[in-house]
Design an enzyme around this catalytic site. Structure first.
Site, PDB file in Angstrom:
ATOM      1  N   LYS A 126       2.568   7.046   4.717  1.00 18.72           N
ATOM      2  CA  LYS A 126       1.956   5.231   4.600  1.00 18.72           C
ATOM      3  C   LYS A 126       2.099   4.910   6.877  1.00 18.72           C
ATOM      4  O   LYS A 126       0.909   3.336   7.169  1.00 18.72           O
ATOM      5  CB  LYS A 126       2.569   4.568   4.553  1.00 18.72           C
ATOM      6  CG  LYS A 126       3.442   5.067   2.834  1.00 18.72           C
ATOM      7  CD  LYS A 126       4.460   3.573   2.405  1.00 18.72           C
ATOM      8  CE  LYS A 126       5.469   3.915   1.189  1.00 18.72           C
ATOM      9  NZ  LYS A 126       5.865   2.795   0.537  1.00 18.72           N
ATOM     10  N   PRO A 152       0.965  -1.450  -0.546  1.00 21.95           N
ATOM     11  CA  PRO A 152       0.301  -0.075  -0.020  1.00 21.95           C
ATOM     12  C   PRO A 152       0.525   0.874  -0.040  1.00 21.95           C
ATOM     13  O   PRO A 152       1.891   1.318   0.483  1.00 21.95           O
ATOM     14  CB  PRO A 152      -1.023  -0.391   1.691  1.00 21.95           C
ATOM     15  CG  PRO A 152      -0.438  -1.866   1.596  1.00 21.95           C
ATOM     16  CD  PRO A 152       0.587  -2.124   1.166  1.00 21.95           C
ATOM     17  N   GLU A 153       0.623   2.227  -0.764  1.00 20.59           N
ATOM     18  CA  GLU A 153       1.396   3.211  -0.977  1.00 20.59           C
ATOM     19  C   GLU A 153      -0.005   4.447  -0.038  1.00 20.59           C
ATOM     20  O   GLU A 153      -0.898   3.834   0.477  1.00 20.59           O
ATOM     21  CB  GLU A 153       2.111   4.285  -2.665  1.00 20.59           C
ATOM     22  CG  GLU A 153       2.382   2.684  -3.302  1.00 20.59           C
ATOM     23  CD  GLU A 153       3.752   2.849  -3.852  1.00 20.59           C
ATOM     24  OE1 GLU A 153       3.616   3.965  -3.692  1.00 20.59           O
ATOM     25  OE2 GLU A 153       4.240   2.017  -4.968  1.00 20.59           O
ATOM     26  N   ARG A 210      16.436  -1.509  -4.713  1.00 16.44           N
ATOM     27  CA  ARG A 210      14.350  -1.516  -5.377  1.00 16.44           C
ATOM     28  C   ARG A 210      14.640  -1.246  -7.157  1.00 16.44           C
ATOM     29  O   ARG A 210      15.462  -0.989  -7.524  1.00 16.44           O
ATOM     30  CB  ARG A 210      14.386  -0.788  -4.655  1.00 16.44           C
ATOM     31  CG  ARG A 210      13.507  -1.493  -3.112  1.00 16.44           C
ATOM     32  CD  ARG A 210      12.664  -0.152  -2.669  1.00 16.44           C
ATOM     33  NE  ARG A 210      13.265   0.313  -1.658  1.00 16.44           N
ATOM     34  CZ  ARG A 210      12.938   0.945  -0.663  1.00 16.44           C
ATOM     35  NH1 ARG A 210      11.926   0.176  -0.344  1.00 16.44           N
ATOM     36  NH2 ARG A 210      13.479   2.118  -0.158  1.00 16.44           N
TER      37      ARG A 210
END
Ligand SMILES: [Zn+2]
Length: 275
Positions: A55, A2-3, A265
């Site tokens: 977040k 989730p962002e 990433r």
């Protein structure tokens, strides 16, 4: 993962369902939380508000109790009426907060802590959170200054650093860099003041577009002019994220992906539009 937009929508839904209501029951799989309930019961307190900060999701209760949760990869909050069938298995339940009309269920929420305003302000990882583009008091200048303070950091990593700007994850990071025409492997120090302004403004615009009332649950940055396929897969909605090898939507060059050396990433980018 989730962002910030997902957490924002969850907080808004929870706030509408719970704010002003009295807690009638509290359960958790986490011993530290149930101990708090035993010692200083949440039951009987009023839920004052629920808000997102980057977040993080914060539930404020009367008498200075704040339940702070972070969803990491898989966590989520749901709202149910009493007796309503849950959409996730009971074994995924970590926290239940009951009111007379609704219950909030935290599934697979990996980080959950009770705080006072005082202890939260000192909590590591939270106390140095950067400006959140979805916050009403978002300070774009501060976000720009934070990014500029890390000239050696690659753009794709800087956008993920929650201390600099809070709320972006992997998807938005690649999408923002594309929209600004900036290679995500450039260091922040090579960007002009105007480019930094554009990065911050675009991050805010994309996050905001995903928290409008009809935005659904998907991250959308690219909106095709004609929607004839009726497909809803994520690739229909994004410029570059997850589209390695597919043609760039602007110039048809194959989109590339690579890992940042510092933390492994992945960023996606168009080698022509983001030279
Ligand atoms: Zn391109």
């Amino acid at each position: 993962m989730p962002e910030g937009d997902t957490i924002f929508r969850s907080a808004r839904t929870l706030d509408r369902a719970l704010a002003g209501k009295v807690v009638t029951g509290f359960r958790s799989e986490y011993a530290l939380l149930t101990r708090f309930e035993d010692n200083t019961p949440l039951t009987g307190r009023t839920i004052e508000s629920v808000e997102a900060r980057g977040k993080w999701l914060l539930m404020h209760f009367s008498e200075d109790a704040i339940l702070v949760t972070h969803m990491l990869m898989n966590g989520s909050w749901h709202i149910y009426r009493p007796g309503e069938r849950w959409q996730k298995p009971r074994s995924d339940m970590r926290i239940v907060i009951e009111t007379a009309a609704m219950l909030a269920v935290g599934f697979n929420v990996p980080v959950a802590e009770f705080h006072t305003a005082h202890s939260l302000a000192r909590r590591q990882g939270f106390n140095r959170l950067g400006p959140a583009p979805l916050a009403a008091d978002f300070d774009a200048e501060a976000a720009i200054a934070n990014l500029a303070s890390r000239p050696d950091l690659e753009l794709g990593l800087a956008l993920l650093d929650q201390k600099l700007i809070a709320g972006l994850g992997n998807v938005f990071k690649s999408e923002v860099a594309f929209a600004c025409g900036l290679n995500p492997f450039r260091t922040v120090g090579t960007l002009s003041r105007g480019q930094l302004e554009s990065v911050v403004a675009t991050a805010r615009k994309f996050l905001q577009a995903n928290v409008t009332e009809n935005s659904g649950d998907r991250i959308v940055t690219f909106v095709p002019h004609r929607r004839t396929t009726g497909r809803t897969d994520v690739e229909e909605n994004l410029w570059v994220y997850g589209r390695a090898g597919k043609p760039c939507r602007r110039c048809a060059t194959p989109v590339r992906s690579a890992k940042h050396r510092a933390d492994g990433r992945i960023s996606f980018w168009c080698p022509v539009c983001q030279a």
